[in-house]
Design an enzyme around this catalytic site. Structure first.
Site, PDB file in Angstrom:
ATOM      1  N   ASP A  34       0.878  -1.287   0.112  1.00 25.56           N
ATOM      2  CA  ASP A  34       0.040  -0.003   0.100  1.00 25.56           C
ATOM      3  C   ASP A  34       0.814   1.416  -0.027  1.00 25.56           C
ATOM      4  O   ASP A  34       1.961   1.329   0.270  1.00 25.56           O
ATOM      5  CB  ASP A  34      -1.071  -0.047   1.273  1.00 25.56           C
ATOM      6  CG  ASP A  34      -2.309   0.896   0.996  1.00 25.56           C
ATOM      7  OD1 ASP A  34      -3.563   0.023   0.895  1.00 25.56           O
ATOM      8  OD2 ASP A  34      -2.055   2.025   0.965  1.00 25.56           O
ATOM      9  N   ASP A  55       3.801   2.186  -4.253  1.00 29.95           N
ATOM     10  CA  ASP A  55       3.124   2.881  -5.079  1.00 29.95           C
ATOM     11  C   ASP A  55       2.867   2.297  -6.290  1.00 29.95           C
ATOM     12  O   ASP A  55       3.732   2.320  -7.437  1.00 29.95           O
ATOM     13  CB  ASP A  55       3.784   4.514  -5.189  1.00 29.95           C
ATOM     14  CG  ASP A  55       2.898   5.582  -6.220  1.00 29.95           C
ATOM     15  OD1 ASP A  55       1.956   4.915  -6.692  1.00 29.95           O
ATOM     16  OD2 ASP A  55       3.335   6.673  -6.408  1.00 29.95           O
ATOM     17  N   ASN A  82      -6.092  -5.318  -5.577  1.00 23.60           N
ATOM     18  CA  ASN A  82      -7.456  -4.542  -4.934  1.00 23.60           C
ATOM     19  C   ASN A  82      -7.119  -3.068  -5.149  1.00 23.60           C
ATOM     20  O   ASN A  82      -8.263  -2.377  -5.039  1.00 23.60           O
ATOM     21  CB  ASN A  82      -7.629  -5.284  -3.461  1.00 23.60           C
ATOM     22  CG  ASN A  82      -8.310  -4.146  -2.554  1.00 23.60           C
ATOM     23  OD1 ASN A  82      -9.558  -4.318  -2.729  1.00 23.60           O
ATOM     24  ND2 ASN A  82      -7.634  -3.453  -1.935  1.00 23.60           N
ATOM     25  N   TYR A 147     -13.060   5.760 -13.777  1.00 21.66           N
ATOM     26  CA  TYR A 147     -13.162   4.511 -12.955  1.00 21.66           C
ATOM     27  C   TYR A 147     -13.891   3.483 -13.690  1.00 21.66           C
ATOM     28  O   TYR A 147     -13.490   2.377 -13.921  1.00 21.66           O
ATOM     29  CB  TYR A 147     -13.992   4.629 -11.684  1.00 21.66           C
ATOM     30  CG  TYR A 147     -14.113   3.760 -10.733  1.00 21.66           C
ATOM     31  CD1 TYR A 147     -13.199   3.727  -9.780  1.00 21.66           C
ATOM     32  CD2 TYR A 147     -15.342   2.782 -10.706  1.00 21.66           C
ATOM     33  CE1 TYR A 147     -13.317   2.580  -8.801  1.00 21.66           C
ATOM     34  CE2 TYR A 147     -15.482   1.967  -9.649  1.00 21.66           C
ATOM     35  CZ  TYR A 147     -14.350   1.939  -8.766  1.00 21.66           C
ATOM     36  OH  TYR A 147     -14.503   0.893  -7.608  1.00 21.66           O
ATOM     37  N   LYS A 151     -12.180  -0.131 -14.906  1.00 21.96           N
ATOM     38  CA  LYS A 151     -12.603  -1.404 -14.129  1.00 21.96           C
ATOM     39  C   LYS A 151     -13.116  -2.327 -15.375  1.00 21.96           C
ATOM     40  O   LYS A 151     -13.130  -3.588 -15.080  1.00 21.96           O
ATOM     41  CB  LYS A 151     -13.834  -1.096 -13.241  1.00 21.96           C
ATOM     42  CG  LYS A 151     -13.329  -0.358 -11.775  1.00 21.96           C
ATOM     43  CD  LYS A 151     -12.360  -1.302 -11.109  1.00 21.96           C
ATOM     44  CE  LYS A 151     -12.214  -0.690  -9.748  1.00 21.96           C
ATOM     45  NZ  LYS A 151     -11.167  -1.604  -9.148  1.00 21.96           N
TER      46      LYS A 151
HETATM   47  P1  NAD Z   1     -10.111   2.216   0.205  1.00 18.35           P
HETATM   48  O1  NAD Z   1      -9.994   3.590  -0.061  1.00 18.35           O
HETATM   49  O2  NAD Z   1     -10.780   1.775   1.502  1.00 18.35           O
HETATM   50  O3  NAD Z   1      -8.883   1.283   0.040  1.00 18.35           O
HETATM   51  C1  NAD Z   1      -8.215   1.712  -1.170  1.00 18.35           C
HETATM   52  C2  NAD Z   1      -6.683   1.207  -0.528  1.00 18.35           C
HETATM   53  O4  NAD Z   1      -5.928   1.445  -2.004  1.00 18.35           O
HETATM   54  C3  NAD Z   1      -5.933   2.244   0.297  1.00 18.35           C
HETATM   55  O5  NAD Z   1      -5.526   1.577   1.548  1.00 18.35           O
HETATM   56  C4  NAD Z   1      -5.180   3.338  -0.628  1.00 18.35           C
HETATM   57  O6  NAD Z   1      -4.221   3.537   0.056  1.00 18.35           O
HETATM   58  C5  NAD Z   1      -4.652   2.007  -1.569  1.00 18.35           C
HETATM   59  N1  NAD Z   1      -4.127   2.699  -2.785  1.00 18.35           N
HETATM   60  C6  NAD Z   1      -4.828   3.789  -3.533  1.00 18.35           C
HETATM   61  N2  NAD Z   1      -3.961   4.099  -4.531  1.00 18.35           N
HETATM   62  C7  NAD Z   1      -2.703   3.532  -4.334  1.00 18.35           C
HETATM   63  C8  NAD Z   1      -1.213   3.238  -4.817  1.00 18.35           C
HETATM   64  N3  NAD Z   1      -1.112   4.282  -5.920  1.00 18.35           N
HETATM   65  N4  NAD Z   1      -0.447   2.540  -4.611  1.00 18.35           N
HETATM   66  C9  NAD Z   1      -0.765   1.499  -3.528  1.00 18.35           C
HETATM   67  N5  NAD Z   1      -1.912   1.660  -2.822  1.00 18.35           N
HETATM   68  C10 NAD Z   1      -2.942   2.499  -3.482  1.00 18.35           C
HETATM   69  O7  NAD Z   1     -11.105   1.469  -1.030  1.00 18.35           O
HETATM   70  P2  NAD Z   1     -12.102   0.313  -0.777  1.00 18.35           P
HETATM   71  O8  NAD Z   1     -13.383   0.552  -0.893  1.00 18.35           O
HETATM   72  O9  NAD Z   1     -11.545  -0.709  -0.016  1.00 18.35           O
HETATM   73  O10 NAD Z   1     -11.631  -0.320  -2.360  1.00 18.35           O
HETATM   74  C11 NAD Z   1     -10.858  -1.512  -2.760  1.00 18.35           C
HETATM   75  C12 NAD Z   1     -10.911  -1.765  -4.060  1.00 18.35           C
HETATM   76  O11 NAD Z   1     -12.351  -2.525  -4.312  1.00 18.35           O
HETATM   77  C13 NAD Z   1     -10.791  -0.675  -5.131  1.00 18.35           C
HETATM   78  O12 NAD Z   1     -10.087  -1.229  -6.357  1.00 18.35           O
HETATM   79  C14 NAD Z   1     -12.258  -0.206  -5.494  1.00 18.35           C
HETATM   80  O13 NAD Z   1     -12.247   0.170  -6.647  1.00 18.35           O
HETATM   81  C15 NAD Z   1     -13.062  -1.829  -5.343  1.00 18.35           C
HETATM   82  N6  NAD Z   1     -14.364  -1.504  -5.160  1.00 18.35           N
HETATM   83  C16 NAD Z   1     -14.971  -0.816  -4.129  1.00 18.35           C
HETATM   84  C17 NAD Z   1     -16.442  -0.756  -3.797  1.00 18.35           C
HETATM   85  C18 NAD Z   1     -16.881   0.003  -2.728  1.00 18.35           C
HETATM   86  O14 NAD Z   1     -18.020   0.272  -2.799  1.00 18.35           O
HETATM   87  N7  NAD Z   1     -16.090   0.301  -1.464  1.00 18.35           N
HETATM   88  C19 NAD Z   1     -17.123  -1.338  -4.858  1.00 18.35           C
HETATM   89  C20 NAD Z   1     -16.443  -1.945  -5.925  1.00 18.35           C
HETATM   90  C21 NAD Z   1     -15.214  -2.084  -5.966  1.00 18.35           C
END
Ligand code: NAD
Length: 252
Positions: A34, A55, A82, A147, A151
């Site tokens: 992360d 990153d 993820n 997005y 996706k």
């Molecule tokens: P979140 O914001 O809680 O967590 C995302 C994590 O990704 C964070 O810890 C962030 O630091 C990390 N991140 C972002 N950019 C980064 C980079 N350049 N390098 C390394 N780490 C990085 O989000 P979440 O809701 O847990 O989302 C996780 C995944 O699930 C994402 O791909 C999101 O698109 C997908 N998703 C989420 C939802 C939702 O409703 N929350 C629905 C469908 C899909």
């Protein structure tokens, strides 16, 4: 499965954190990758995982993540792509740098990591790759062009990799959740509440989940449970699939 090693990207928060916990409970050794070093270290400490600051928008960091995992654990069996983030703007003012960043974190990084773990999985004749896609891999929403494009692309990558992995015991699948209660969504709820002059609960039920059959947010643990199944022996015939976990959204 006691010796198996999993890399989970974006595991400092939300869905990734729940996946890291669930895999640990199912006897995997977990690498947390992360951008957020403070939270990443905290999660790693809590679950007994190994944190690698990464990153994902940087190709060098993606390569380092794989190399460092191999140095530390000497194997990689599971890759969970993820990490991601949201940006909401109409196309005509959508920032071009943000578009590039979205595509690099949510599409290019999953490709690079798949590429870099491939030879070690192939050599063992076993591997599991799960891409956390989205309901927005299947349907679009206005103002989320970066997005939605990233996706949708992730489903294409999932299918191509699944076809190449079949001969080598590597399965590749995608999960397509609707709204999951994580910081990413909490921010959207707060924004929408302000825009529409509604309470948080009203935003969830009337705005966000209007097309859904079940009017509640998904929990990160529900997504993690499906990931654990896809990483198990029981799922060895499942590949190239995009699994919806969407409260009935796309049943309409
Ligand atoms: P979140 O914001 O809680 O967590 C995302 C994590 O990704 C964070 O810890 C962030 O630091 C990390 N991140 C972002 N950019 C980064 C980079 N350049 N390098 C390394 N780490 C990085 O989000 P979440 O809701 O847990 O989302 C996780 C995944 O699930 C994402 O791909 C999101 O698109 C997908 N998703 C989420 C939802 C939702 O409703 N929350 C629905 C469908 C899909």
């Amino acid at each position: 499965m006691s010796e198996r090693v999993a890399i989970v990207t974006g595991a400092a928060s939300g869905i990734g954190q729940a996946i890291a916990k669930a895999l640990t409970h199912n006897s995997f050794k977990v690498v947390i990758a992360d951008l957020n070093e403070v939270q990443g270290q905290t999660v790693a400490k809590a679950i007994g995982g190994y944190f690698i600051p990464t990153d994902l928008s940087q190709r060098f960091d993606c390569q380092t993540l794989v190399n460092q995992t191999l140095v530390h654990y000497n194997r990689i069996d599971v890759l969970i792509n993820n990490a991601g983030f949201q940006h909401v703007d109409p196309i005509e003012i959508f920032p071009e740098d943000t578009w590039d960043q979205m595509l690099s974190v949510m599409l290019t990084a999953p490709f690079l990591l798949t590429k870099y773990v491939w030879s070690t999985m192939k050599a063992k004749g076993w591997g599991r790759i799960v891409n956390i896609a989205s309901i927005h891999s299947r349907v679009a929403s206005p103002f989320k062009s970066g997005y939605v494009a990233a996706k949708h692309g992730l489903i294409g990558l999932t299918r191509a990799a699944a076809l190449e992995g079949g001969a080598h015991g590597i399965t590749v699948n995608a999960l397509c959740p609707a709204y999951v209660r994580t910081p990413l969504v909490e921010n959207q709820i707060a924004d929408q509440a302000l825009i529409h002059g509604l309470s948080s609960q009203e935003v969830i039920e009337q705005v966000m989940l209007e097309p859904a059959a079940i009017k509640r947010l998904i929990t990160p643990e529900e997504v993690a449970a499906l990931v654990v199944f896809l990483c198990s022996e029981a799922a060895s015939a499942v590949t190239g699939a995009d699994w919806t976990i969407d409260l009935g959204w796309t049943a309409r």
